[in-house]
Each structure stands twice: as C-alpha cells, then as structure tokens.
Write a protein that holds these residues in place. Sequence first.
Motif, PDB file in Angstrom:
ATOM      1  N   THR A 229      42.705  29.969  28.081  1.00 38.17           N
ATOM      2  CA  THR A 229      42.125  30.281  29.380  1.00 38.17           C
ATOM      3  C   THR A 229      42.703  31.590  29.885  1.00 38.17           C
ATOM      4  N   PHE A 230      42.128  32.127  30.950  1.00 39.79           N
ATOM      5  CA  PHE A 230      42.721  33.266  31.638  1.00 39.79           C
ATOM      6  C   PHE A 230      42.322  33.233  33.100  1.00 39.79           C
ATOM      7  N   LEU A 231      42.802  34.199  33.857  1.00 41.75           N
ATOM      8  CA  LEU A 231      42.637  34.229  35.297  1.00 41.75           C
ATOM      9  C   LEU A 231      41.752  35.400  35.700  1.00 41.75           C
ATOM     10  N   THR A 232      40.898  35.221  36.714  1.00 48.37           N
ATOM     11  CA  THR A 232      40.104  36.313  37.270  1.00 48.37           C
ATOM     12  C   THR A 232      40.582  36.612  38.687  1.00 48.37           C
ATOM     13  N   VAL A 233      40.583  37.896  39.056  1.00 47.67           N
ATOM     14  CA  VAL A 233      41.066  38.264  40.392  1.00 47.67           C
ATOM     15  C   VAL A 233      40.374  39.536  40.867  1.00 47.67           C
ATOM     16  N   ASN A 234      40.059  39.589  42.166  1.00 46.70           N
ATOM     17  CA  ASN A 234      39.534  40.808  42.780  1.00 46.70           C
ATOM     18  C   ASN A 234      40.670  41.802  42.976  1.00 46.70           C
ATOM     19  N   ALA A 235      40.419  43.091  42.723  1.00 45.10           N
ATOM     20  CA  ALA A 235      41.491  44.071  42.835  1.00 45.10           C
ATOM     21  C   ALA A 235      40.993  45.409  43.356  1.00 45.10           C
ATOM     22  N   SER A 236      41.787  45.988  44.235  1.00 44.32           N
ATOM     23  CA  SER A 236      41.597  47.357  44.708  1.00 44.32           C
ATOM     24  C   SER A 236      42.954  48.032  44.663  1.00 44.32           C
ATOM     25  N   GLN A 243      45.530  52.975  51.479  1.00 43.10           N
ATOM     26  CA  GLN A 243      44.295  53.493  50.893  1.00 43.10           C
ATOM     27  C   GLN A 243      43.567  52.401  50.114  1.00 43.10           C
ATOM     28  N   ALA A 244      44.302  51.588  49.377  1.00 43.12           N
ATOM     29  CA  ALA A 244      43.687  50.501  48.612  1.00 43.12           C
ATOM     30  C   ALA A 244      42.991  49.508  49.546  1.00 43.12           C
TER      31      ALA A 244
END
Length: 351
Positions: A229-236, A243-244
């Motif tokens: 399995t693995f993990l999903t994540v929103n990123a800026s 700024q991010a």
Amino acid sequence: MTLPALSVLDLVPVRGDQTTSHALAASLGVARVADDLGYRRYWVAEHHNMPAVAATNPPVLIAMIAGATSRLRVGSGGVMLPNHAPLVVAEQFALLEAAFPGRIDLGIGRAPGTDPVTSWALRHGAGGVSEEAVERFPEYVDNVLAMMSPAGVGLQLRGRVHTLAATPQARSVPQIWLLGSSDYSARLAAEKGMPYVFAHHFSGSGTAEALELYRSRFQPSEALAEPRTFLTVNASVAETASQARRLAEPQLHQMLALRSGQPLTALPAVEDAEARELSAQQRELVEAMASRWVIGDPESSRAQIAELAARYDVDEVMVHPVAGAVEGTKPDASPAREDTLRLLVEGAAAA
C-alpha cells in the motif's frame, strides 16, 4: 532526512484562464518534470462533469503521458469500474500494457466520480453496464483480472464456455490496485490479495483504520505475497511557507465548494482566491482541510511527508500537487505544481 519513494496524482486541473487544451499541456509538463526527477509513478483520476477537472478518461490520458515520458509507471487513480463494462476496461489497459510494457498501473475504484445525473448517463449508456454494477463490483474486478491474463476467462453462455481475452497475445499485465475512501475496498483487497490505496488526500480521516484492516486481513495471492500500500496527500511546496499557503488557496476554496454544496467553477487565480471573503465557519473548514495537507517550504514539507510515511508505515507517498497559479501565468503551464515536485526532491535523500 530520508524521504520515501514519491509518486504523483494528477486530476488535470483547469484554471479560469485555461481551455481544456491548455490544461492538458500543463499536465504533460508536470509529468515530464516528474519523470526527470525520478518520481516512481504518475496516476490520473476519473472525474466527470466538473468545471475544474479535465481528467475524464484515464486510458486516454495514460497513453498521452506514457508517450511523453520514458521511465514513470503511469496509471489510473482510478478507473471507476461500475461506470464501464469490465471487458472495455480490460481491453484498454491490456493495450496500454502492450504499448508500454512494465509501465502501466490499473487502479480501480467503486465510487461514481461524478454527480448522480452524469453517473446515470455513464452507467446506463455505457453498453454492458448493468443496473447492479456497484453490487457486482467484486465480480467485475475478478473479470478484469482474468480477461487481461494471457489465458483469458471462460464465459458460460447458452450452455457453452467461450474464451474471452482482452488482447490476443499478452506477455505481461498491468499492476492492478484497489482504491477506496472507506473500509469496503480495504476488505476486498485483503480478501483478493491485491495492493490497496486509501484516498487520504480526499478523506483525511480513517486512513490508519483502513490500512490496519487491510494488513490484518490480507490473504496472500499468486500476484502478491504480502500487503502492499501507499499514502496519498495534497501538497503545495514553495520557497517559503507563506508562499506555499498562498498558492494552496485556490484548491482549498474548490474543496470548500465541493464539501459545502456550492456551485463548482474553474479554479480561480491565487489573487482572486485571496480576495474572496469567507465566513467564520467557512474559514474554519478551510483551515481544518489545510492542516491535513502538506503545505510549506521544502524542508518542512519533506519532514511532513517523512512523518506521514512513518506514521502509516508506508515506503511510498503519492503527492497530489495542488499549488495554484498567479495572474499572468502562461495558460499552458503549471509552474507552481512543477515547483512543488521539484522542491520536494532537490537536496533530499530518497529511500
């Protein structure tokens, strides 16, 4: 700091200054950057009738992206199987695997990926999609698996067994994953001995419980000896944390609209999102969502990803780059999304 292996999830976002052609060109640019930087895989979603999302047809997008890159595994995150006849999905991904052997992933989901009206149009106009498609999801998963194998599957019809194969001379098959945002797919993946991904980027809660359920109930299969399995994540990610956060604001507003039943629009420019006035309740919801995302400068963002990987015991994290665009950005480019991918890996040690 040691980072897990990194991958990318792309919904092919559409900004207010973009046509669909612009959005596709921008995503191809992001995919090329991911390929050059050594990301492991690049998945595209299936969503329909949404003004801010151009990822309506994963197989078409996968062919475009795989053809524009050389190393990435390219796949679906995911194909919503109840929307389609299983044979169609099997044929599409068998052809993709034949064209790009060893580079194709088929992620399968059960959700509609759209509103009820569009879901009705998809499922009742798709030829071969039955009324009970959601209830028959486990059977359809089995059918797709079997039809893509070199031997195909025996179909009983009118008292005779007919061989049905997705492609005449398969030499390899895509890697097939089950996706979910509840415990249903975790149980099914464990039962069938398949790899599994929980939609942490969308749900934000229940991840630990779903992964523990999957691991504890996993039954080894011919394709997979132990849970994967693995993990999903929103990123800026940007040069500075402020700024991010600024660049994340358009996507945060889009998710606010989705979760509160407001009309969906194309993604606004960063400046337009900043100028929008939110109620105290809306701002509270936005802040709660932001707290579950990876938003920051490169060092803090890498630390967040490493901590998430350790917390959920995964060796891979799939990043959904959500950084928006400022006014004046070229319509056919997404520099802030590219920067998110670039800043995460530059100067970092990979697992």
